[in-house]
Design an enzyme around this catalytic site. Sequence first.
Site, short mmCIF file in Angstrom:
data_model
loop_
_atom_site.label_atom_id
_atom_site.label_comp_id
_atom_site.label_asym_id
_atom_site.label_seq_id
_atom_site.Cartn_x
_atom_site.Cartn_y
_atom_site.Cartn_z
CD GLU A 155 -5.31 1.91 -3.18
OE1 GLU A 155 -6.51 1.78 -2.92
OE2 GLU A 155 -4.45 2.13 -2.31
CG HIS B 38 -1.99 1.02 1.15
ND1 HIS B 38 -1.74 2.34 1.45
CD2 HIS B 38 -3.29 0.94 0.79
CE1 HIS B 38 -2.86 3.03 1.28
NE2 HIS B 38 -3.82 2.20 0.86
P1 PGA Z 1 -9.52 6.01 0.43
O1 PGA Z 1 -8.35 4.94 0.65
O2 PGA Z 1 -10.71 5.26 -0.10
O3 PGA Z 1 -9.75 6.61 1.76
O4 PGA Z 1 -9.00 7.00 -0.58
C1 PGA Z 1 -8.13 3.93 -0.29
C2 PGA Z 1 -6.94 3.10 0.10
O5 PGA Z 1 -6.03 3.64 0.75
O6 PGA Z 1 -6.87 1.92 -0.19
#
Ligand code: PGA
Length: 228
Positions: free
Chosen positions: A151, A97
Amino acid sequence: MEKTLIVANWKEHKTNSEARGWVEVLSSKLKVKSEKLEVVVCPSFVLIPDLHSQLSILNFELSLGAQDVSKFEEGQYTGEVSTKILKDFVDYVIVGHSERRKHFGETDEDVALKIEQCLKHELAPIVCVSNLEQVSKCQSVKVSKTIFAYEPLFAVGTGEPDTPENAQEFAGKIKGKLGKNVRVLYGGSVNSENVKLFVNQPDIDGVLVGQASLDAEEFGRIIKSLNH
Ligand code: PGA
């Protein structure tokens, strides 16, 4: 056809009783068992065993995942949690992540080792990437059981999602590199208003949800909006 995957990432939130309350609210609102969806919740390590028992007692079909895992199989690594320890409780592990890369100095090499551990012990890694270089670094590991989550950094935790078109383009590129069978999620400010726009894209197979997963009502709306 593979089910659409909805993954809740609770990050460093919720006590044990808050977690239990969340499951109670969600299970009273909807049946998660679905032909179309698989819903996974990723709480902090210490919450996992109790949630595991609660879910089996309620007979509520929610899968569990971890937010991280050790890159080492077993041994003198104080504070680490291995795939072998997790395996009794979870099916999925979030790996790499952006918050772990940023705050804990996690490198692409660490990520590759963690993916390897997951695959060796039959846990499905959900590998978070924000650019294609990070995807290329994973090419040496077996991708058939690996899930990627695109992401973009500007969208994580900001309330400013990427456009569904950009997310689709990125997902298409991952599949172009690794093959059509690899599953690709989108994550970054997903909520009940925008989730459908992402999941409707041809190469997006699900979503990774942070902030909007913390509230059981809002998370329930996300599930409902995809369940019909
Ligand atoms: P968020 O986080 O939906 O708060 O943007 C997503 C993630 O970190 O996986």
